[in-house]
Every structure is written in C-alpha cells, then in structure tokens.
Design a protein around this motif. Structure first.
Motif, short mmCIF file in Angstrom:
data_model
loop_
_atom_site.label_atom_id
_atom_site.label_comp_id
_atom_site.label_asym_id
_atom_site.label_seq_id
_atom_site.Cartn_x
_atom_site.Cartn_y
_atom_site.Cartn_z
N PRO A 31 0.81 -1.22 0.00
CA PRO A 31 0.00 0.00 0.00
C PRO A 31 0.84 1.27 0.00
N SER A 32 1.99 1.24 0.64
CA SER A 32 2.85 2.43 0.66
C SER A 32 3.32 2.80 -0.74
N VAL A 33 3.77 1.82 -1.48
CA VAL A 33 4.20 2.06 -2.87
C VAL A 33 3.01 2.46 -3.72
N ASN A 34 1.88 1.82 -3.49
CA ASN A 34 0.66 2.14 -4.24
C ASN A 34 0.24 3.59 -4.01
N ILE A 35 0.30 4.05 -2.78
CA ILE A 35 -0.08 5.43 -2.46
C ILE A 35 0.84 6.41 -3.18
N LEU A 36 2.13 6.17 -3.09
CA LEU A 36 3.09 7.07 -3.75
C LEU A 36 2.88 7.11 -5.26
N CYS A 37 2.71 5.95 -5.87
CA CYS A 37 2.51 5.89 -7.33
C CYS A 37 1.19 6.54 -7.73
N THR A 38 0.14 6.31 -6.96
CA THR A 38 -1.17 6.89 -7.27
C THR A 38 -1.13 8.41 -7.22
N ILE A 39 -0.56 8.94 -6.15
CA ILE A 39 -0.50 10.40 -6.00
C ILE A 39 0.36 11.02 -7.10
N ALA A 40 1.52 10.43 -7.36
CA ALA A 40 2.41 10.98 -8.39
C ALA A 40 1.75 10.94 -9.76
N THR A 41 1.11 9.84 -10.11
CA THR A 41 0.48 9.71 -11.42
C THR A 41 -0.71 10.65 -11.56
N ALA A 42 -1.54 10.74 -10.54
CA ALA A 42 -2.71 11.62 -10.61
C ALA A 42 -2.29 13.08 -10.79
N PHE A 43 -1.26 13.49 -10.07
CA PHE A 43 -0.80 14.87 -10.19
C PHE A 43 -0.13 15.12 -11.55
N MET A 44 0.57 14.12 -12.08
CA MET A 44 1.16 14.28 -13.41
C MET A 44 0.09 14.39 -14.49
N ILE A 45 -1.00 13.67 -14.33
CA ILE A 45 -2.10 13.75 -15.30
C ILE A 45 -2.79 15.10 -15.20
N MET A 46 -2.95 15.61 -13.99
CA MET A 46 -3.66 16.88 -13.80
C MET A 46 -2.80 18.11 -14.08
N TYR A 47 -1.49 17.96 -14.14
CA TYR A 47 -0.63 19.12 -14.34
C TYR A 47 -0.95 19.87 -15.64
N PRO A 48 -1.06 19.19 -16.80
CA PRO A 48 -1.41 19.94 -18.01
C PRO A 48 -2.77 20.63 -17.92
N ILE A 56 -9.23 25.15 -8.90
CA ILE A 56 -9.38 25.73 -7.56
C ILE A 56 -8.27 25.25 -6.64
N ALA A 57 -8.00 26.03 -5.61
CA ALA A 57 -6.87 25.77 -4.73
C ALA A 57 -7.02 24.49 -3.91
N VAL A 58 -8.25 24.07 -3.61
CA VAL A 58 -8.44 22.88 -2.79
C VAL A 58 -8.39 21.58 -3.59
N CYS A 59 -8.35 21.67 -4.90
CA CYS A 59 -8.36 20.47 -5.73
C CYS A 59 -7.17 19.54 -5.42
N PRO A 60 -5.94 20.03 -5.32
CA PRO A 60 -4.84 19.12 -4.99
C PRO A 60 -5.01 18.43 -3.63
N SER A 61 -5.53 19.16 -2.65
CA SER A 61 -5.76 18.56 -1.33
C SER A 61 -6.83 17.48 -1.40
N MET A 62 -7.87 17.76 -2.18
CA MET A 62 -8.92 16.76 -2.34
C MET A 62 -8.39 15.53 -3.07
N MET A 63 -7.58 15.76 -4.09
CA MET A 63 -6.98 14.63 -4.82
C MET A 63 -6.12 13.79 -3.88
N MET A 64 -5.35 14.44 -3.03
CA MET A 64 -4.50 13.73 -2.08
C MET A 64 -5.34 12.91 -1.11
N SER A 65 -6.41 13.51 -0.59
CA SER A 65 -7.28 12.80 0.35
C SER A 65 -7.95 11.60 -0.31
#
Length: 142
Positions: A31-48, A56-65
């Motif tokens: 799960p630790s590796v899964n969490i890191l990969c999930t967060i990194a991939t989701a943020f890379m997809i959302m960056y563009p 909105i400013a809370v979107c990254p926090s919501m994505m993390m949660s």
C-alpha cells in the motif's frame, strides 16, 4: 491547509488500522508504494489541465485525500483476502488468484462507479465542482 491537517491526522490512524488488520510489515510495503505511485500519477495527469485552465486551490488537497483513502481502502480489501488465504496454507499463487477473483471485481465496480460520479461533476458550470470532479475522478481511476 485545513485538508492537509486533516490528512496528517487521519492518515496515520488509517494506516494503523491497515497495519493491525494485515498484521504483516511486508504486506504494508505494497500500500505504501501504491499510495506514492497513485498520488504521483494523478498529479502528473492533472498538471497539463492545471496549466491550461483554472483549477481551484483545494483540488490538490482533495486529490491527495481521495488517493489516500481509496489506496488504503482497496489495499485493505485485497491484502486482507490474500492474508486469509495464506494463513489457510494456500500456496501464494493460488492465494493471489483467489484475491483477485473475490476482491478484484468488487474494487473494479466500486472504483468505476465512484469515478463516474466524480466525473459527473464536470457537467456543472461551477469551477469548484468541475475541477474537483475532474481531479478526484482522475485520482480514483489511477
């Protein structure tokens, strides 16, 4: 910042429950590796998306949660099933197959249903809802 406080308080508790249920340090690595990969991939997809549109400013926090919650929840489904099979002296290969057959279908249907609900928020012309829906939908699918 409030969501970061919330995550910093709830994540250790949720991870502790996962550790208690699995009763295995080696299984906690997954799960630790899964969490890191999930967060990194989701943020890379959302960056563009964030570069080209207003997010909105809370979107990254919501994505993390959302990423933390579903990674821990779905890991608990899968790994507790795997642990049950291994404790019953089932070979690891067979335990993995049983785990995917039993818990995998539930996770797939649940994840797709939740992702569709999040993506449905894109239809609303309110930036709070549409960008949150997009970000969290991506986080769930990843």
């Amino acid at each position: 910042s409030d969501m970061m406080k919330m995550d910093s308080l709830t994540f250790p508790f949720a991870f502790g429950v996962l550790a208690y249920m699995l009763n295995s340090f080696r299984l906690l690595v997954i799960p630790s590796v899964n969490i890191l990969c999930t967060i990194a991939t989701a943020f890379m997809i959302m960056y563009p998306v964030a570069v080209s549109t207003e997010v909105i400013a809370v979107c990254p926090s919501m994505m993390m949660s959302v990423s933390l919650a579903f990674s821990i929840d779905y890991s608990l489904f899968l790994l507790s099933r795997f642990r049950e099979e291994v404790v019953a002296d089932v070979p690891v290969r067979v335990a993995t197959e049983v785990m995917v057959e039993c818990a995998g279908h539930t996770i797939l249907v649940s994840g797709l249903t939740i992702a569709v609900c999040w993506f449905g928020m894109i239809a609303f012309p309110v930036p709070l809802l549409s960008t949150s829906g997009l970000g969290c939908g991506v986080a769930v699918l990843v």
